[in-house]
Design a protein around this motif. Structure first.
Motif, short mmCIF file in Angstrom:
data_model
loop_
_atom_site.label_atom_id
_atom_site.label_comp_id
_atom_site.label_asym_id
_atom_site.label_seq_id
_atom_site.Cartn_x
_atom_site.Cartn_y
_atom_site.Cartn_z
N ARG A 178 26.29 45.23 36.22
CA ARG A 178 26.30 43.80 35.87
C ARG A 178 25.22 43.02 36.60
NH1 ARG A 178 29.74 42.14 31.62
NH2 ARG A 178 31.69 43.29 31.71
N LEU A 179 24.50 43.67 37.49
CA LEU A 179 23.39 43.00 38.19
C LEU A 179 22.12 43.38 37.44
CD1 LEU A 179 23.52 41.40 41.03
CD2 LEU A 179 22.01 43.23 41.73
N LEU A 180 21.61 42.47 36.63
CA LEU A 180 20.67 42.85 35.60
C LEU A 180 19.21 42.81 36.04
CD1 LEU A 180 22.41 40.91 32.70
CD2 LEU A 180 22.77 43.28 33.38
N GLY A 181 18.87 41.88 36.92
CA GLY A 181 17.48 41.79 37.34
C GLY A 181 17.30 40.73 38.41
N THR A 312 26.81 35.53 31.39
CA THR A 312 25.52 35.80 32.04
C THR A 312 25.08 34.57 32.83
OG1 THR A 312 24.90 37.35 30.32
CG2 THR A 312 23.11 36.42 31.63
N ILE A 313 24.79 34.81 34.10
CA ILE A 313 24.45 33.73 35.03
C ILE A 313 23.03 33.94 35.55
CG2 ILE A 313 25.06 32.67 37.24
CD1 ILE A 313 27.97 33.69 36.66
N PHE A 329 22.84 37.98 36.59
CA PHE A 329 24.00 38.88 36.64
C PHE A 329 25.08 38.43 35.68
CE2 PHE A 329 27.07 36.29 39.04
CZ PHE A 329 26.26 35.36 39.68
N GLN A 330 25.98 39.35 35.36
CA GLN A 330 27.14 39.00 34.55
C GLN A 330 28.35 38.98 35.46
OE1 GLN A 330 26.39 42.19 31.76
NE2 GLN A 330 26.12 40.71 30.12
N TRP A 331 29.18 37.96 35.31
CA TRP A 331 30.31 37.78 36.21
C TRP A 331 31.42 38.79 35.92
CZ3 TRP A 331 32.05 36.31 40.59
CH2 TRP A 331 33.44 36.20 40.79
#
Ligand code: UT7
Length: 334
Positions: A178-181, A312-313, A329-331
């Motif tokens: 969920r930690l995208l970049g 998505t945050i 990231f996505q929560w």
């Protein structure tokens, strides 16, 4: 390039704690030559919370951490890494170990990380690297600051901005990532824009041997320079992090910026063409709480049910150093 190499990472819990003592703009205007109208229109801040004299940074950080660990459903002894992002430790040798002891997190290694108002974002990426590498499984990241200790309460250009608080998250390894970049940046050539600098006078010990004895000077800031820097650099770094996450602005459900000034939040959102209803803000209640501002705003939005699992945050911090950075990231787990 998508930054997914190694294990997946999820953020499974959040928590926050702020002091009960509040100082309104009206009350501040009795201390320095300012007004509620000036502070509100220039910054969006209406009041700030201040740590009462016996209250320590550890006192604020521990309940924030406990709430995050409880939300994650972990036992405190499951935590194997604690990172405290702060510029205002109770002890210059670091306060993370005291937090580890107070929590009873006997299996965790703990250390402080300093990147001023970018500290939470830098800490998130640092914690994530340990998890990606497989070194640790459950990390606790705390952003906490008591800047009121270091503000010159006679300087209206700075004292109206800052407040105290703590926020925390739990990061865990998972199959799904969920930690995208992310993207982190520093520019020391602009260091003088925002400082809390040590200043010492020579104290002779013997013969030519002397040491510099002194203390840290209050926060000094070129507000206009920092404002210009934030409005230019923060959209850039979010776009870079989005690129690394293989996402675009349309994917963002929530813009979660370091809470420095409502005008900065609005300007960044405008540049990225993100509608105001997606911008999280709690500046009015707390002012700028430095490394704590992002996790406090995150925790409030999660507990209010605004942020939902999978949202998505785009989170970005900026401040002294100068430092700045963004994480996409996505929560939540799952
Ligand atoms: O955590 C990261 C760090 N910091 C930031 O992100 C801060 C970024 N900068 C800012 O948020 C803004 O620059 C400030 C809020 C600090 C200042 O707002 P501004 O619109 O840039 O104001 P300014 O510095 O241009 O000052 C405008 C006027 C000046 O008076 P003159 O010269 O026009 O007569 C200041 O002396 O406002 C005066 N002023 C105040 N007046 C009443 C400055 N501070 C105050 C005050 N109350 N507290």
């Amino acid at each position: 390039m998508v930054q997914h190499a190694g294990r997946g990472i999820v953020i499974t819990g959040s928590g926050s704690a702020v002091p009960t003592m509040a100082l309104s703009n009206q009350e501040l205007s009795q201390i320095v030559d300012t007004s509620d109208e000036w502070i509100t229109t220039r910054t969006g801040i209406r009041q700030r919370r201040l740590a009462a004299p016996p209250q320590s940074l550890v006192d604020l950080a521990v309940p924030a951490a406990e709430a995050a660990i409880a939300m994650a459903g972990l036992a405190v002894t499951d935590v194997d890494l604690i990172i405290l992002a702060t510029s205002t430790p109770d002890d210059l040798f670091g306060s993370a170990s005291m937090i580890q002891a107070r929590l009873g997190a006997t299996q965790a290694v703990a250390f402080d990380l300093t990147a001023a108002c970018s500290g939470f974002i830098f800490g998130l990426v640092t914690g994530a690297q340990y998890l990606r590498a497989g070194t640790y499984q459950n990390a606790l990241l705390i952003g906490a600051d008591i800047l009121s200790r270091w503000v010159d309460w006679g300087d209206r250009r700075t004292c109206v901005l800052f407040g105290d608080g703590a926020g925390a998250v739990v990061l865990q390894t998972a199959d799904r990532d969920r930690l995208l970049g992310f993207e982190l940046r520093s520019d020391g050539t602009q260091n003088a824009c925002l400082t809390l600098a040590y200043q010492g006078d020579p104290q002779s010990l013997t013969g030519p041997v002397a040491v510099a004895k002194g203390t840290y000077q209050p926060i000094a800031m070129n507000g206009q320079e920092v404002y210009r820097f934030a409005v230019k650099r923060v959209p850039e770094v979010i776009e870079k992090a989005l690129y690394r996450a293989a996402r675009s602005v349309e994917h963002i459900d929530w813009l979660l910026l370091h809470q420095a000034n409502q005008r900065i939040l609005d300007a960044v959102a405008q540049r990225l063409k993100i509608p105001a209803e997606k911008v999280l803000s709690n500046l009015a209640q707390y002012g700028n709480t430095s490394a704590a501002s992002i996790p406090i705003a995150l925790d409030e939005a999660v507990r209010q049910g605004k942020i939902q699992p999978g949202d998505t945050i785009a989170a970005a911090g900026f401040g002294a150093g100068l430092t700045w950075g963004a994480v996409i990231f996505q929560w939540g787990p799952g």
